[in-house]
Each structure stands twice: as C-alpha cells, then as structure tokens.
Write a protein that holds these residues in place. Structure first.
Motif: not given
Length: 547
Positions: A37-41, A47-49
C-alpha cells in the motif's frame, strides 16, 4: 436503456458529481494481503505518493501507425443504464465516456496546456468572457443523416437544461441567453464574466443530441454525431458501441467499443481483470488499487482532484453546526492522516487543503492542524452557552462506510462530543436526507475539485443560492469571492482569489477536507490513442490496439 434515478433526485443533484452522494471515504476494495500500500514516500519499486497523485498521462506510448479493427473492452467504474445525457451523469465514473463516444463533445479540455480546444465545434471565442460565440463545422451530420447545425445545438442544450441534467443548473444560473444567429453560429450571453464557460461544452451540455433523439422523451434514442453508435446493451453484462463510418473526423480505428462492469465497487477486482488480460482498460478510484496499478507501471491517465473526500457540516439553524465554535471544534479534533491510516493502512493522500500541492491552483494556505486540546476548549465554550454536545453522523451501510463512521465517532467523542450514528441504506435515502430534507448534522462526501474548473464545483457547494449547497453555508463575502473566481481565466489570475476563499473556508468551517481524489484509467501496453478530457472522461475516436 433507462435510468432508475428519479427526476426529483436529478434536480437536487444537478450540480453534483456522482461521488457527492454519502461515502465512507474509506477503501472500498477488499483488503489484499501482500499488496504494497506504500507509505508517504512511496515504494522503491515505483513512483512516490507525490508522483502518483499528479495529473497526467503515465507510461503511455502512442507512437506507431494505428492498426485498424478490433474491439476495445473497458471495465467502467459504474454502469450507465441509459445513454441519455439528462439521465446519466456526464462523468468518467458514471458512463460519461460512453456517451461522449456516441455524441462527441463540442470542446475538449487539454490538461497539458490547461486550455479548452475546439473538438466537434470549429471555434469558441469571446472578447470579454461574457459574450461567447460558438462556430460549428460545416457538413457535420448526426448518424440519422440530419445536420448538426445551430438549431440542433440550441435544441439539445435546451433539452438538457429543461431536464435539469448534470451541471444544467450552473448553466441556467449563469447564461442569460442562448440563440442561433445563423446556421452554424450560436451565441451565449453570460450574466457576468465566466472565463471557464468552455468547460460546460466539454462535458454534458456539449454532448449534442439529434432532434430525433428526444422528440419523444419517453422513448429516447441515442442518436449523436460521435465516432460510435449503439450496437446493443445487456444490463449488468455489457454495452457495445459500433464504429460510425461517417464520423466527421474520419472513421474510428476500432470496430467497436465494449464497456463492462467488473466487481461492483471493488476496484481490486477490476485491476485483476486487467492483469488477467480479460479487459483492455479499467477505470479505478480506490486508492489501494490506483496505487498498486501505478507502481506496477501500467500505462494510463491519472486525474487528481481536491477534496476527493470531505466532511460536510450542516450549518442551518437548529443544528449543532450552526455554532461556528462547534464546527471549529470538529476541525481541530480531526486528523486526516490518522483517520486514513486507521482505515486504509496508508493508501491515499490525506489533506485538508482544498486542492493538492501538485495542482497549479494550490494556494499554500495552511489548514488548521489537529489540536485536540483546542477542540475541547471550543466545545466547552459552546456547551457553556447551552449546546448539549450531541451530534449525529449519517453514513452508508457498506462495510467501509461503517468502519469510517466508527472512526469518526471515536475521534469526536475523544474531545467531548456525544455522537449518534445514522445509517442510510440506499442512495435514494442519502439524496433525500442530505440534498432534499437537509436532515443531518455530519456526513462524508466527495467534492472532487478539478484543475480545469475549480469555480464550478466550489460555487455548487458554497454558493448561497446553489441547490447543491448541502451544508446550508451562506456568506455574502464567499459569494463575492466566488464571482471573482468565475471571472478568472486561470491560476495566474485566480489563485489569489482562491486563497481568500480557502482562508474563509478555514475560518468558518462549513466542511473539512479528508483526502486528495485520485482516479486512474489504466490500460494494456498494446492500447493507444485514448484522449483524456474534462470530468475524467475519454474520447475514443483515435483509440487503437497494436498486435
């Protein structure tokens, strides 16, 4: 093809996108174990958020000679049960792209240049943004052989307005006169400078129906001048459009367009259908599915909007929210990041700002940060003047909405509110409660403020006279600022005005932003030529599939 949305509901929701109905603002997809799900970075594998939540085409390759033939299968977000633009919202999530394929659009929004270009129309010009002159292409015919002329345009838009279709009330409130001055010219007179008027002709009102289409409204026929025509519709299964060989801009590359509906509201199921090769393209709004597709490198178009999810507070007399201190207490109690982390495990991009940092309209106005102690102080002051601390929260009954309701209840009760949850079982109940009776205290919705035209959304939800102003917020200063925003051609001229609107929003709190909106239409690598336009819609006249 018939719509099940009654006229009364269409009138009350005429300025609303489909997502303005109550939503849990939580992940609607099934929770997939193992999905990053990915973090803020962002993930190291993609790709980043910040990169994900930026409007634009990604990984798209339209090079090469278009291949003729074949069928493009698109998994839509929701089923369009009617190709009548007065019954189906002209929005990418609700069948707008299928209707655009049948009727075409007078204008098209180009996100790269932030401008509107003639499409079916030959030109749209104005010297003062009050008088707009529309010139039509000579020789364009509807698929029934009749001419698409000025009389047909005036008749089609008139039918659209008469039936209170999506954004019709915005037109009725802002256009004083519409008339055909010759066979290929229509002149629109606005009541005040309206710089983004072309956007109206890049969405529902710009889908011109042949006179025969609505001659007998009870037996509407989808007759347009677009690149495709209705072949057949099997409710719940598929909508198939066949190529129009007489299309004004040349016959389409594809033989047919096929729209299907996979997984209901579960965007993970749609993404799985793309992975499995069952479909050529999918339209997704759920943050988890969108972020997974982006990190997997699928080609597609990302549409990012402000306030993809937000709280509305009923400010009418007799409601708890009539006291600005109560509204401010709710604002200071609420932390979008903590809320979304609890519900979506890091998916999505929490934000209280009206527009995302990646938007050219982002004002830089700092939202009120969560401060539980300040929230308690404001609530106690209101209670000292007679407020009993009781407030209700209206919500849908699906699992994600109920989880969101429990989370909001916990946040507010932590600072001293006593919260009652009010489940609403059907869309009809939601429309009635929020937009007709205004019988609610708090609810979550999605305002989805687009870069191409912030004014149209904001005027709908904040204008004192707007029928879609569900909060009941009324302030002459806000109305004046909205009028100034209406006159602004773009961010260069309008961002300072929008900053004042956001400062007033921050001070008076008719609502609270929760998250940035992100819509992604992803497609297979052999799909080319999809053209994005306004309202998250696509034009398919140049689409093709490589072998």
């Amino acid at each position: 093809m018939r719509s099940h949305i009654p006229l009364r509901s269409r009138i009350t929701a005429a300025l609303l996108a489909s997502c303005l109905i109550v939503t849990g603002c939580a992940n609607s997809s099934s929770k997939n174990e193992g999905v990053d799900r990915g973090g803020s970075t962002g993930s190291s594998e993609g790709p980043s958020k910040a990169e994900i939540y930026t409007t634009g085409l990604v990984n798209a390759d339209d090079a090469g000679t278009p291949v003729k033939g074949g069928t493009l299968t698109v998994a839509e977000y929701a089923e369009a049960r009617s190709l009548n633009p007065v019954e189906t919202y002209a929005n990418g999530a609700t069948g707008g792209s299928a209707m655009a394929a049948v009727y075409d659009e007078l204008m098209r929004y180009d996100y790269k240049t932030d401008s509107f270009e003639p499409w079916l129309a030959e030109s749209l010009t104005s010297d003062d943004n009050v008088t707009w002159t529309l010139k039509l292409r000579d020789g364009v015919k509807f698929t029934d052989g009749t001419p698409l002329n000025a009389k047909a345009v005036v008749g089609s838009i008139g039918f659209y307005q008469k039936n209170y279709a999506y954004n019709a009330l915005l037109l009725l409130g802002n256009i004083a006169e519409m008339k055909a001055t010759d066979d290929l010219t229509v002149v629109f007179e606005a009541r005040a400078p309206w710089a983004k008027f072309p956007n109206m002709l890049a969405q529902g009102p710009g889908m011109i129906m042949a006179p025969a289409a609505y001659k007998d409204p009870k037996n509407f026929k989808p007759i347009g001048a677009g690149p495709f025509m209705l072949d057949h519709y099997s409710p719940g299964e598929e909508l198939v459009l066949k190529a129009n060989p007489g299309y004004w801009n040349g016959a389409p590359n594809l033989d047919a367009l096929r729209f299907v509906w996979v997984g209901g509201a579960d965007d993970t199921a749609k993404l799985d259908s793309l992975k499995n090769g069952d479909v050529d393209a999918v339209f997704m709004r759920d943050a988890t599915a969108v972020e997974e597709a982006r990190r997997a490198g699928y080609p597609g178009m990302m549409f990012v909007t402000g306030m993809g999810g937000n709280l509305w507070i009923n400010v009418r007399k007799g409601r708890p929210g009539a006291d600005v201190r109560v509204r401010q207490a709710i604002d200071y109690a609420f932390d979008p990041k903590a809320y979304m982390d609890r519900l979506d495990e890091g998916a999505g991009l929490p934000a209280k700002a009206l527009l995302p940092e990646t938007s050219p309209w982002h004002t830089g106005v700092e939202p009120n940060k969560a401060d539980p102690e300040k929230a308690k102080s404001l609530l106690q002051a209101a209670m000292a003047d007679g407020f009993d601390g009781e407030i209700s929260y209206s919500h849908s009954t699906d699992a994600s909405s109920q989880a969101a309701a429990v989370a909001i209840k916990a946040v507010l009760e932590a600072v001293g509110f006593k919260v009652t949850l009010v489940p609403l079982r059907t869309v009809a109940d939601q429309v009635q409660k929020l937009y007709v009776d205004h019988d609610y205290d708090l609810a979550v919705a999605g305002t989805t403020i687009p870069d191409e035209d912030p004014y149209s959304r904001l005027s709908g939800v904040l204008g004192s006279e707007s029928p879609s102003n569900t909060s009941g917020y009324s302030n002459p200063e806000m109305d004046k600022l909205l009028g100034e925003l209406q006159a602004a051609p773009g961010p260069k001229d309008g961002k300072a005005v929008l900053a004042k609107i956001e400062e007033l929003w921050k001070k008076e709190v008719p609502g609270i932003g929760i998250e940035i909106g992100g819509t992604f239409q992803a497609w297979q690598k052999n799909v080319h030529g999809l053209i994005p336009t306004s309202e998250t819609m696509f034009l398919y006249s140049k689409a093709w599939k490589s072998e």
